[in-house]
Motif scaffolding. Sequence first.
Motif, PDB file in Angstrom:
ATOM      1  N   LYS A 147      41.998  41.274  48.818  1.00 24.39           N
ATOM      2  CA  LYS A 147      41.730  40.609  50.102  1.00 24.39           C
ATOM      3  C   LYS A 147      40.771  39.426  50.019  1.00 24.39           C
ATOM      4  CE  LYS A 147      42.905  43.417  53.977  1.00 24.39           C
ATOM      5  NZ  LYS A 147      42.502  44.315  55.014  1.00 24.39           N
ATOM      6  N   LYS A 148      39.711  39.551  49.240  1.00 26.13           N
ATOM      7  CA  LYS A 148      38.684  38.506  49.210  1.00 26.13           C
ATOM      8  C   LYS A 148      38.847  37.526  48.051  1.00 26.13           C
ATOM      9  CE  LYS A 148      35.250  41.386  51.473  1.00 26.13           C
ATOM     10  NZ  LYS A 148      33.950  42.037  51.337  1.00 26.13           N
ATOM     11  N   THR A 149      39.877  37.732  47.242  1.00 26.14           N
ATOM     12  CA  THR A 149      40.032  36.890  46.056  1.00 26.14           C
ATOM     13  C   THR A 149      40.785  35.597  46.374  1.00 26.14           C
ATOM     14  OG1 THR A 149      40.532  36.959  43.716  1.00 26.14           O
ATOM     15  CG2 THR A 149      42.213  37.838  45.171  1.00 26.14           C
ATOM     16  N   GLU A 150      40.494  34.596  45.597  1.00 21.10           N
ATOM     17  CA  GLU A 150      41.210  33.326  45.701  1.00 21.10           C
ATOM     18  C   GLU A 150      42.131  33.127  44.492  1.00 21.10           C
ATOM     19  OE1 GLU A 150      38.166  30.404  47.880  1.00 21.10           O
ATOM     20  OE2 GLU A 150      37.307  31.476  46.172  1.00 21.10           O
ATOM     21  N   VAL A 151      41.753  33.741  43.375  1.00 17.95           N
ATOM     22  CA  VAL A 151      42.521  33.622  42.139  1.00 17.95           C
ATOM     23  C   VAL A 151      42.692  35.012  41.533  1.00 17.95           C
ATOM     24  CG1 VAL A 151      42.538  32.672  39.797  1.00 17.95           C
ATOM     25  CG2 VAL A 151      41.627  31.304  41.676  1.00 17.95           C
ATOM     26  N   ILE A 152      43.925  35.347  41.178  1.00 19.24           N
ATOM     27  CA  ILE A 152      44.214  36.606  40.491  1.00 19.24           C
ATOM     28  C   ILE A 152      44.646  36.254  39.076  1.00 19.24           C
ATOM     29  CG2 ILE A 152      45.686  38.648  40.397  1.00 19.24           C
ATOM     30  CD1 ILE A 152      46.125  38.239  43.475  1.00 19.24           C
ATOM     31  N   ILE A 153      43.928  36.800  38.095  1.00 17.97           N
ATOM     32  CA  ILE A 153      44.312  36.618  36.699  1.00 17.97           C
ATOM     33  C   ILE A 153      44.871  37.955  36.239  1.00 17.97           C
ATOM     34  CG2 ILE A 153      43.582  36.019  34.374  1.00 17.97           C
ATOM     35  CD1 ILE A 153      41.289  34.403  35.655  1.00 17.97           C
ATOM     36  N   ASP A 154      46.140  37.952  35.906  1.00 20.84           N
ATOM     37  CA  ASP A 154      46.858  39.193  35.627  1.00 20.84           C
ATOM     38  C   ASP A 154      47.088  39.399  34.137  1.00 20.84           C
ATOM     39  OD1 ASP A 154      48.421  41.477  35.787  1.00 20.84           O
ATOM     40  OD2 ASP A 154      50.221  40.391  36.382  1.00 20.84           O
ATOM     41  N   PHE A 155      46.431  40.428  33.587  1.00 24.34           N
ATOM     42  CA  PHE A 155      46.670  40.859  32.211  1.00 24.34           C
ATOM     43  C   PHE A 155      47.037  42.333  32.213  1.00 24.34           C
ATOM     44  CE2 PHE A 155      44.909  36.860  30.923  1.00 24.34           C
ATOM     45  CZ  PHE A 155      45.624  36.596  29.768  1.00 24.34           C
ATOM     46  N   SER A 156      47.833  42.707  33.202  1.00 31.73           N
ATOM     47  CA  SER A 156      48.296  44.089  33.307  1.00 31.73           C
ATOM     48  C   SER A 156      49.664  44.207  32.634  1.00 31.73           C
ATOM     49  CB  SER A 156      48.382  44.504  34.774  1.00 31.73           C
ATOM     50  OG  SER A 156      49.352  43.729  35.450  1.00 31.73           O
ATOM     51  N   LYS A 157      50.348  45.291  32.902  1.00 31.78           N
ATOM     52  CA  LYS A 157      51.693  45.515  32.354  1.00 31.78           C
ATOM     53  C   LYS A 157      52.728  44.888  33.288  1.00 31.78           C
ATOM     54  CE  LYS A 157      50.281  49.543  29.898  1.00 31.78           C
ATOM     55  NZ  LYS A 157      50.677  50.708  29.204  1.00 31.78           N
ATOM     56  N   PRO A 158      53.930  44.588  32.767  1.00 26.51           N
ATOM     57  CA  PRO A 158      54.957  43.931  33.593  1.00 26.51           C
ATOM     58  C   PRO A 158      55.251  44.641  34.918  1.00 26.51           C
ATOM     59  CG  PRO A 158      55.621  43.883  31.309  1.00 26.51           C
ATOM     60  CD  PRO A 158      54.373  44.735  31.381  1.00 26.51           C
ATOM     61  N   LYS A 159      55.307  45.956  34.918  1.00 28.97           N
ATOM     62  CA  LYS A 159      55.571  46.690  36.158  1.00 28.97           C
ATOM     63  C   LYS A 159      54.473  46.424  37.196  1.00 28.97           C
ATOM     64  CE  LYS A 159      56.592  51.291  37.932  1.00 28.97           C
ATOM     65  NZ  LYS A 159      56.726  52.712  37.610  1.00 28.97           N
ATOM     66  N   SER A 160      53.245  46.386  36.744  1.00 25.07           N
ATOM     67  CA  SER A 160      52.128  46.100  37.644  1.00 25.07           C
ATOM     68  C   SER A 160      52.157  44.658  38.135  1.00 25.07           C
ATOM     69  CB  SER A 160      50.795  46.360  36.954  1.00 25.07           C
ATOM     70  OG  SER A 160      50.608  47.729  36.741  1.00 25.07           O
ATOM     71  N   SER A 161      52.597  43.754  37.281  1.00 31.94           N
ATOM     72  CA  SER A 161      52.650  42.333  37.660  1.00 31.94           C
ATOM     73  C   SER A 161      53.515  42.117  38.895  1.00 31.94           C
ATOM     74  CB  SER A 161      53.179  41.487  36.504  1.00 31.94           C
ATOM     75  OG  SER A 161      52.270  41.489  35.443  1.00 31.94           O
ATOM     76  N   ILE A 162      54.636  42.813  38.979  1.00 29.10           N
ATOM     77  CA  ILE A 162      55.514  42.697  40.145  1.00 29.10           C
ATOM     78  C   ILE A 162      54.784  43.177  41.400  1.00 29.10           C
ATOM     79  CG2 ILE A 162      57.691  43.484  41.180  1.00 29.10           C
ATOM     80  CD1 ILE A 162      57.982  41.514  38.780  1.00 29.10           C
ATOM     81  N   GLU A 163      54.093  44.289  41.289  1.00 27.94           N
ATOM     82  CA  GLU A 163      53.326  44.825  42.412  1.00 27.94           C
ATOM     83  C   GLU A 163      52.226  43.839  42.844  1.00 27.94           C
ATOM     84  OE1 GLU A 163      51.516  49.147  43.216  1.00 27.94           O
ATOM     85  OE2 GLU A 163      50.580  48.124  41.523  1.00 27.94           O
ATOM     86  N   ILE A 164      51.551  43.264  41.885  1.00 29.77           N
ATOM     87  CA  ILE A 164      50.481  42.303  42.158  1.00 29.77           C
ATOM     88  C   ILE A 164      51.041  41.054  42.834  1.00 29.77           C
ATOM     89  CG2 ILE A 164      48.802  40.777  41.040  1.00 29.77           C
ATOM     90  CD1 ILE A 164      48.607  43.161  38.909  1.00 29.77           C
ATOM     91  N   LEU A 165      52.193  40.607  42.399  1.00 27.26           N
ATOM     92  CA  LEU A 165      52.835  39.459  43.045  1.00 27.26           C
ATOM     93  C   LEU A 165      53.150  39.747  44.515  1.00 27.26           C
ATOM     94  CD1 LEU A 165      55.248  38.207  40.254  1.00 27.26           C
ATOM     95  CD2 LEU A 165      53.331  36.946  41.267  1.00 27.26           C
ATOM     96  N   ARG A 166      53.557  40.952  44.810  1.00 26.10           N
ATOM     97  CA  ARG A 166      53.827  41.328  46.207  1.00 26.10           C
ATOM     98  C   ARG A 166      52.549  41.262  47.045  1.00 26.10           C
ATOM     99  NH1 ARG A 166      57.420  45.826  43.985  1.00 26.10           N
ATOM    100  NH2 ARG A 166      59.448  44.818  43.952  1.00 26.10           N
ATOM    101  N   PHE A 167      51.454  41.763  46.496  1.00 26.94           N
ATOM    102  CA  PHE A 167      50.180  41.687  47.219  1.00 26.94           C
ATOM    103  C   PHE A 167      49.762  40.230  47.413  1.00 26.94           C
ATOM    104  CE2 PHE A 167      49.261  46.019  45.276  1.00 26.94           C
ATOM    105  CZ  PHE A 167      49.468  46.703  46.463  1.00 26.94           C
ATOM    106  N   ALA A 168      49.900  39.424  46.364  1.00 22.92           N
ATOM    107  CA  ALA A 168      49.537  38.013  46.455  1.00 22.92           C
ATOM    108  C   ALA A 168      50.365  37.296  47.506  1.00 22.92           C
ATOM    109  CB  ALA A 168      49.703  37.351  45.082  1.00 22.92           C
ATOM    110  N   LYS A 169      51.646  37.602  47.565  1.00 25.83           N
ATOM    111  CA  LYS A 169      52.522  36.979  48.550  1.00 25.83           C
ATOM    112  C   LYS A 169      52.101  37.370  49.957  1.00 25.83           C
ATOM    113  CE  LYS A 169      57.315  36.480  49.930  1.00 25.83           C
ATOM    114  NZ  LYS A 169      58.677  36.914  49.731  1.00 25.83           N
ATOM    115  N   LYS A 170      51.794  38.650  50.166  1.00 26.58           N
ATOM    116  CA  LYS A 170      51.335  39.123  51.477  1.00 26.58           C
ATOM    117  C   LYS A 170      50.076  38.401  51.937  1.00 26.58           C
ATOM    118  CE  LYS A 170      52.705  43.782  52.468  1.00 26.58           C
ATOM    119  NZ  LYS A 170      52.418  45.182  52.437  1.00 26.58           N
TER     120      LYS A 170
END
Length: 83
Positions: free
Chosen positions: A57-80
């Motif tokens: 919620k409070k972030t401006e930049v997300i740096i993703d070094f998780s696993k591919p499955k998590s990356s999709i989930e993170i992209l959904r949150f970022a889009k929201k």
Amino acid sequence: MKKINITITGALGRMGQILINQIIKNKNLKLISLTDLKVGKKIKGVKIQKNNIEAFKKTEVIIDFSKPKSSIEILRFAKKLNR
């Protein structure tokens, strides 16, 4: 100058640790949240949490070094949140 709020996903990995240390050293950046599978531990005063809308919620930049499955989930949150 306003600091840029950053979230690191995959915070407990090797690259996550390097990024955390570099962000802490930079006066223009602020480590706002960390996510990983093992929650509860604190790194540099920031508690690790699971990927959820609150973590981003409070972030401006997300740096993703998780696993591919998590990356999709993170992209959904970022889009929201329009990140």
